[in-house]
Motif scaffolding. Structure first.
Motif, PDB file in Angstrom:
ATOM      1  N   CYS A 187      40.005  84.924  -9.124  1.00  0.00           N
ATOM      2  CA  CYS A 187      39.805  83.744  -8.290  1.00  0.00           C
ATOM      3  C   CYS A 187      38.412  83.728  -7.645  1.00  0.00           C
ATOM      4  CB  CYS A 187      40.876  83.731  -7.203  1.00  0.00           C
ATOM      5  SG  CYS A 187      40.880  82.280  -6.148  1.00  0.00           S
ATOM      6  N   THR A 242      45.300  82.734  -1.917  1.00  0.00           N
ATOM      7  CA  THR A 242      44.490  81.650  -2.482  1.00  0.00           C
ATOM      8  C   THR A 242      45.296  80.784  -3.443  1.00  0.00           C
ATOM      9  OG1 THR A 242      43.718  82.938  -4.378  1.00  0.00           O
ATOM     10  CG2 THR A 242      42.444  83.133  -2.328  1.00  0.00           C
ATOM     11  N   CYS A 279      34.684  76.257  -7.047  1.00  0.00           N
ATOM     12  CA  CYS A 279      34.115  77.472  -7.639  1.00  0.00           C
ATOM     13  C   CYS A 279      32.586  77.435  -7.584  1.00  0.00           C
ATOM     14  CB  CYS A 279      34.569  77.617  -9.091  1.00  0.00           C
ATOM     15  SG  CYS A 279      36.346  77.847  -9.306  1.00  0.00           S
ATOM     16  N   GLY A 323      40.864  78.538  -3.432  1.00  0.00           N
ATOM     17  CA  GLY A 323      42.151  77.870  -3.594  1.00  0.00           C
ATOM     18  C   GLY A 323      43.061  78.056  -2.394  1.00  0.00           C
ATOM     19  N   CYS A 361      46.260  81.365  -6.295  1.00  0.00           N
ATOM     20  CA  CYS A 361      45.621  81.396  -7.621  1.00  0.00           C
ATOM     21  C   CYS A 361      46.620  81.536  -8.754  1.00  0.00           C
ATOM     22  CB  CYS A 361      44.602  82.531  -7.685  1.00  0.00           C
ATOM     23  SG  CYS A 361      45.332  84.186  -7.695  1.00  0.00           S
ATOM     24  N   SER A 364      38.616  78.672 -13.936  1.00  0.00           N
ATOM     25  CA  SER A 364      39.143  78.412 -12.595  1.00  0.00           C
ATOM     26  C   SER A 364      40.666  78.478 -12.631  1.00  0.00           C
ATOM     27  CB  SER A 364      38.681  77.042 -12.095  1.00  0.00           C
ATOM     28  OG  SER A 364      39.164  76.011 -12.925  1.00  0.00           O
ATOM     29  N   CYS A 365      41.239  78.936 -11.548  1.00  0.00           N
ATOM     30  CA  CYS A 365      42.689  79.174 -11.504  1.00  0.00           C
ATOM     31  C   CYS A 365      43.488  77.904 -11.775  1.00  0.00           C
ATOM     32  CB  CYS A 365      43.078  79.747 -10.144  1.00  0.00           C
ATOM     33  SG  CYS A 365      42.150  81.212  -9.656  1.00  0.00           S
TER      34      CYS A 365
END
Length: 662
Positions: free
Chosen positions: A589, A345, A630, A593, A347, A553-554
């Protein structure tokens, strides 16, 4: 008797020449091993990591001496840090003894190892040695008895622990024998400043002076042999991480976190995009495999691995190293599982926690670029369809681009693409433009700006997807096509500031577009609203008794280090935040992503459901999001995870818009 000692007691100065010859041989063997190993890295493409040498050196020394990356994880990290510091003190003490015996005494007839300095010197080294043994014992128990899940143990681990124990123990035995022969009776006051050596001396059986002398000589040569063997073995064993991990603190990138190389698509001589073989990677990618300590921290943080996907960042690094051993023409995906490549992802949790400064995400992207650009491969038919929609309609949904600004009907927003004036350009993004749930977020943001006297402008039908999902899936061509169209459109408006609610758009416009000659200031809406509140332009009426948990959020947290601002605004708005166990830099995560927002999650359990479960454990009734991806994933995760009665997800802008005051 004075507070000092004879350095070459019992063995005599005659050992100096053979000792140094053996040391030279050990270091020569180490150097030869390093040079031989460098052929492994030289298979990769060139990459300049020797720029800004002063800055790199300062960072390297800081990371090594403070052990800040190692100690971030308490499990094993604290043991390793104190072991390192203790070992370094012992090493520094050894160098000081050599300086005294082989330089200061013969050249200047000076002795610094006497009096109170010698007492302190002896005490510090004894304490350091004791701490080092205790910490090594802790690491030994953790690896061989507690055996944390995922921590792999190989033959090297057994003999390395044994060698380190032998070096430390023989060092104290040598000291104990010397104290028994020279201080235990003759100078007990001085012996107290070597407490571990004193205890060792008292534990020795009664021996004649000749017996002590013989034992001391044998132990001295054994200790020297073990220490030099340790040095010589570094390039050939897992001990190599001592050098390579330290060097990687120097080689780590200095550009903004998460930066990717921008492919020159107009290079007519380019025959390969992305990494198909070992030779397509950089030397740093191959070097990372040697720097890796197999500490599994990246693996423990990886949302894909935690939810039973076939991706382990630690194993990915190792597999690249294994493949490189077969030569630069060896195909990477013969060793690496393609499903693992698509499971990432991006992340950045693996890269953020790695004490060796390995670059996992960049390797994944290079593998994806080969799959996407050279082989036309994506993780599923749904991704193929979304990529096609991006090519035709500039959004992954296949919606008509002419409808991109319809969400703003009835709102007082300027159409800057049509020449209307605005204070900021709101880069809306695909989800807030077409997804009904995220359109509510867009309207809330406009309401906030209206209350602060900010005139909002949009591009409407002329806005395109920023290209980030396509880029993270490896399609650099589609990304650059979309990016160039956005850049030309935005520049033509003359706007000077951009705000976006999407962390993915934020990262792309504020960092990635820089490589394409785009330099307009770009903010995330959490930063922008935080400044409006701080400047007194936005007044909020605080809520009472409202409780929430906040998701980092990442792409806003680990990529941009934005943690404080949204929390401060929520607190001003009267919300009490109950943090999840995985928050801040350690946040988990949402699964969207790396272009995964376009793909179905078919393997293992669902990442978004796992994150919702973590939020539900706080007992807070509201999960606050700051990202359209998200928000979408949590809406789904709450339904799938059967949390609809206990938890709901709301966007940051929605919450703040409700608290607008006079």
């Amino acid at each position: 008797m004075g507070a000092t000692r004879e350095i070459y007691w019992n063995v005599g100065s005659g050992v100096v020449l053979p000792m140094y010859l053996l040391a030279i041989a050990a270091f020569a063997l180490m150097a030869w091993g390093l040079w031989k190993r460098s052929a492994h890295w030289r298979q990769g493409k060139s990459l300049d990591r020797f720029d800004r040498i002063g800055e790199r050196t300062q960072r390297m020394l800081s990371e090594i001496l403070t052990q800040r990356k190692v100690s971030r994880v308490r499990s094993g990290g604290i043991f390793h840090s104190f072991f390192f510091w203790g070992f370094m003190i012992l090493f520094a003490g050894t160098l000081l003894v050599m300086l005294q015996a082989d330089f200061l005494t013969p050249v200047f007839e000076a002795n610094i190892l006497q009096g109170n300095f010698y007492r302190a010197f002896s005490l510090v080294l004894d304490i350091a040695g004791a701490v080092t043994i205790v910490m090594l014992a802790g690491l030994f128990v953790r690896r061989f008895f507690l055996k944390p899940e995922g921590l792999e143990t190989v033959k090297d681990d057994y003999w390395i622990h044994g060698l380190l124990f032998a070096i430390l123990i023989t060092g104290f035995l040598i000291e104990g024998v010397r104290i028994a022969a020279t201080e235990l009776v003759q100078n007990p006051d001085l012996a107290r400043f070597s407490p571990v050596g004193l205890v060792t001396a008292r534990m020795l059986p009664e021996m004649s002076p000749e017996g002590l002398s013989s034992l001391h000589t044998s132990l001295w040569w054994l200790h020297l042999t073990l220490a030099l063997g340790f040095i010589a073995a570094i390039p050939f064993t897992k001990l190599r991480h001592l050098l390579y991990t330290s060097a990687n603190a120097f080689f780590a990138p200095l550009n903004e976190r998460g930066s990717l190389s921008t492919i020159d698509l107009e290079d007519e001589e380019a025959e390969q995009f992305g990494a198909a073989t070992v030779g397509d990677l950089t030397w740093k990618d191959l070097f990372d495999a040697d720097a890796c300590m197999n500490c599994k921290r990246c693996q423990d943080r990886c949302p894909a691995y935690v939810t039973e996907k076939p991706l382990s960042p630690m194993k990915l690094i190792g597999q690249i190293g294994e493949t490189a051993a077969a030569g630069r023409e060896q195909a990477l995906l013969e060793t690496i599982d393609e499903e693992a490549v698509w499971s990432c992802t991006t992340c950045f949790a693996c890269q953020d926690i790695c004490p060796a400064n390995n670059e996992h995400v960049n390797k994944v992207i290079e593998l994806r670029r080969n799959l996407s650009l050279m082989e036309g491969t994506f993780p599923g038919d749904e991704v193929h369809a979304a990529i096609g929609n991006l090519e035709v309609n500039a959004n992954p949904f296949g919606m008509a681009f002419a409808a991109r600004g319809d969400w703003a009907e009835g709102l007082d927003v300027a159409r800057v693409n049509e020449g209307e004036q605005a204070d900021i350009l709101y880069f809306v993004g695909c989800y807030a433009s077409f997804d009904k749930r995220n359109q509510e977020v867009a309207r809330s943001f406009v309401k906030i700006c209206d209350a602060a006297g900010i005139r909002v402008g949009i591009l409407g039908k002329d806005e395109k997807c920023c290209g980030e999902p396509a880029r993270k899936l490896g399609n650099e061509y589609l990304y650059q096509m979309l990016a160039q169209e956005n850049i030309e459109t935005i520049k033509a408006t003359g706007i000077e500031r951009i705000v976006t609610a999407c962390p993915h758009c934020f990262n792309t416009l504020s960092r990635d577009y820089r490589d394409l000659d785009f330099h307009i200031a770009t903010e995330h809406y959490t930063q922008f609203i935080h400044r409006l509140v701080g400047d007194g332009r936005l007044a909020l009426d605080p809520a009472h008794g409202q409780s929430c948990t906040y998701h980092d959020s990442c792409y806003l947290g680990r990529y941009k280090d934005i943690y404080r601002e949204p929390r401060e605004v929520l607190e001003v708005a009267g919300w009490n935040i109950t943090e999840m166990d995985r928050s801040g830099r350690d946040s988990f995560c949402c699964s969207a992503g790396g272009g995964r927002i376009l793909a179905e999650e078919k393997l293992g359990s669902r990442i978004n459901v796992e994150r919702v479960r973590q939020a539900a454990e706080t007992s807070a009734p509201v999960l606050v999001s700051n990202c359209p991806f998200c928000l979408t994933m949590f809406e789904d995760g709450i339904k799938t995870g059967d949390c609809e009665e206990t938890l709901r997800v709301r966007d940051f802008a929605e919450i703040i818009a409700e608290r607008i005051g006079g």
